[in-house]
Structure formats: structure tokens, C-alpha cells
Scaffold this motif. Structure first.
Motif, PDB file in Angstrom:
ATOM      1  N   GLY A  21       0.805  -1.212   0.000  1.00  0.00           N
ATOM      2  CA  GLY A  21       0.000   0.000   0.000  1.00  0.00           C
ATOM      3  C   GLY A  21       0.841   1.267   0.000  1.00  0.00           C
ATOM      4  O   GLY A  21       0.414   2.302   0.498  1.00  0.00           O
ATOM      5  N   GLU A  22       2.037   1.176  -0.538  1.00  0.00           N
ATOM      6  CA  GLU A  22       2.952   2.318  -0.602  1.00  0.00           C
ATOM      7  C   GLU A  22       3.081   2.803  -2.036  1.00  0.00           C
ATOM      8  O   GLU A  22       2.869   2.046  -2.986  1.00  0.00           O
ATOM      9  N   ASN A  23       3.468   4.051  -2.193  1.00  0.00           N
ATOM     10  CA  ASN A  23       3.716   4.595  -3.519  1.00  0.00           C
ATOM     11  C   ASN A  23       5.014   5.392  -3.461  1.00  0.00           C
ATOM     12  O   ASN A  23       4.998   6.598  -3.236  1.00  0.00           O
ATOM     13  N   ILE A  24       6.114   4.695  -3.607  1.00  0.00           N
ATOM     14  CA  ILE A  24       7.421   5.344  -3.534  1.00  0.00           C
ATOM     15  C   ILE A  24       8.324   4.725  -4.591  1.00  0.00           C
ATOM     16  O   ILE A  24       8.295   3.515  -4.813  1.00  0.00           O
ATOM     17  N   ASP A  25       9.089   5.570  -5.267  1.00  0.00           N
ATOM     18  CA  ASP A  25       9.975   5.038  -6.297  1.00  0.00           C
ATOM     19  C   ASP A  25      11.143   4.286  -5.659  1.00  0.00           C
ATOM     20  O   ASP A  25      11.475   4.492  -4.486  1.00  0.00           O
ATOM     21  N   MET A  26      11.736   3.386  -6.420  1.00  0.00           N
ATOM     22  CA  MET A  26      12.773   2.506  -5.884  1.00  0.00           C
ATOM     23  C   MET A  26      13.988   3.287  -5.367  1.00  0.00           C
ATOM     24  O   MET A  26      14.509   2.984  -4.299  1.00  0.00           O
ATOM     25  N   TYR A  27      14.435   4.303  -6.099  1.00  0.00           N
ATOM     26  CA  TYR A  27      15.604   5.077  -5.663  1.00  0.00           C
ATOM     27  C   TYR A  27      15.367   5.692  -4.287  1.00  0.00           C
ATOM     28  O   TYR A  27      16.188   5.545  -3.378  1.00  0.00           O
ATOM     29  N   SER A  28      14.245   6.345  -4.119  1.00  0.00           N
ATOM     30  CA  SER A  28      13.952   7.004  -2.844  1.00  0.00           C
ATOM     31  C   SER A  28      13.813   5.999  -1.714  1.00  0.00           C
ATOM     32  O   SER A  28      14.306   6.221  -0.609  1.00  0.00           O
ATOM     33  N   GLY A  29      13.142   4.885  -1.994  1.00  0.00           N
ATOM     34  CA  GLY A  29      12.949   3.869  -0.970  1.00  0.00           C
ATOM     35  C   GLY A  29      14.248   3.238  -0.512  1.00  0.00           C
ATOM     36  O   GLY A  29      14.476   3.052   0.684  1.00  0.00           O
ATOM     37  N   LEU A  30      15.106   2.916  -1.453  1.00  0.00           N
ATOM     38  CA  LEU A  30      16.382   2.299  -1.089  1.00  0.00           C
ATOM     39  C   LEU A  30      17.303   3.293  -0.401  1.00  0.00           C
ATOM     40  O   LEU A  30      18.028   2.938   0.523  1.00  0.00           O
ATOM     41  N   LYS A  31      17.261   4.534  -0.835  1.00  0.00           N
ATOM     42  CA  LYS A  31      18.096   5.559  -0.207  1.00  0.00           C
ATOM     43  C   LYS A  31      17.654   5.770   1.240  1.00  0.00           C
ATOM     44  O   LYS A  31      18.477   5.812   2.154  1.00  0.00           O
ATOM     45  N   HIS A  32      16.349   5.882   1.452  1.00  0.00           N
ATOM     46  CA  HIS A  32      15.837   6.093   2.804  1.00  0.00           C
ATOM     47  C   HIS A  32      16.182   4.912   3.701  1.00  0.00           C
ATOM     48  O   HIS A  32      16.623   5.085   4.836  1.00  0.00           O
ATOM     49  N   SER A  33      16.005   3.706   3.172  1.00  0.00           N
ATOM     50  CA  SER A  33      16.292   2.498   3.947  1.00  0.00           C
ATOM     51  C   SER A  33      17.763   2.439   4.335  1.00  0.00           C
ATOM     52  O   SER A  33      18.110   2.170   5.483  1.00  0.00           O
TER      53      SER A  33
END
Length: 91
Positions: A21-33
Motif C-alpha cells: 500500500g505504498e507509492n514510492i519510487d525505488m531510488y527514494s525507498g532504497l536511499k531512505h532504507s
């Protein structure tokens, strides 16, 4: 034995986001993680994180600083131990 293509990784990422149920692009998600792990698991200071991620401003790194409760407790205990040591020296 084959490598993942950017297209296949993006497909996997989008499917996982849809299920969560998320809407985040892969770059942003991996960077945040990754940034969150540097802070919470490795205890990295925000200023060091800013340096290794090439953020221009320290306040840009603050969004990654959602420190986990366990890490907060660890830091507070370390701080109280230092304070106790200082108080013993003063007495």
C-alpha cells in the motif's frame, strides 16, 4: 545465474509497494532504507551521513533520522553512564 535488469528490479519493487500500500519510487525507498540503517544499526552521526551521501545541507538528512526506540534507549543509557561517571568525579 542471470543478472537483474533495471526494468525487472523496478517491476519487483512496484509489485512490493502495491502489496504494502505504498507509492514510492525505488531510488527514494532504497536511499531512505540505507540511510536509516546507517543511523539506527551502525550508530552513525547525522553529520557523517551527510558526508557519505553528499547532501548539501544537514537538515536534508534529518528525514532519515527516525531513530528506533532501542537505539534511543542505548544512547540514553550511554549518556547516563557518562554522566554518572562525571558525577562520581565531582563528588
Amino acid at each position: 545465474g542471470k543478472r537483474y535488469t533495471n526494468e525487472s528490479l523496478n517491476t519487483i519493487w512496484k509489485d512490493a509497494c502495491k502489496k504494502a500500500g505504498e507509492n514510492i519510487d525505488m531510488y527514494s525507498g532504497l536511499k531512505h532504507s540505507s540511510c536509516s540503517q546507517f543511523i539506527n544499526e551502525q550508530g552513525m552521526a547525522l553529520s557523517d551521513l551527510q558526508t557519505i551521501t553528499d547532501h548539501a545541507r544537514l537538515d536534508s538528512v534529518n528525514k532519515y533520522a527516525k531513530t528506533e526506540v532501542a537505539r534511543k534507549r542505548e544512547l540514553m543509557e550511554a549518556g547516563s553512564e557518562k554522566l554518572s561517571g562525571l558525577l562520581r568525579l565531582v563528588k
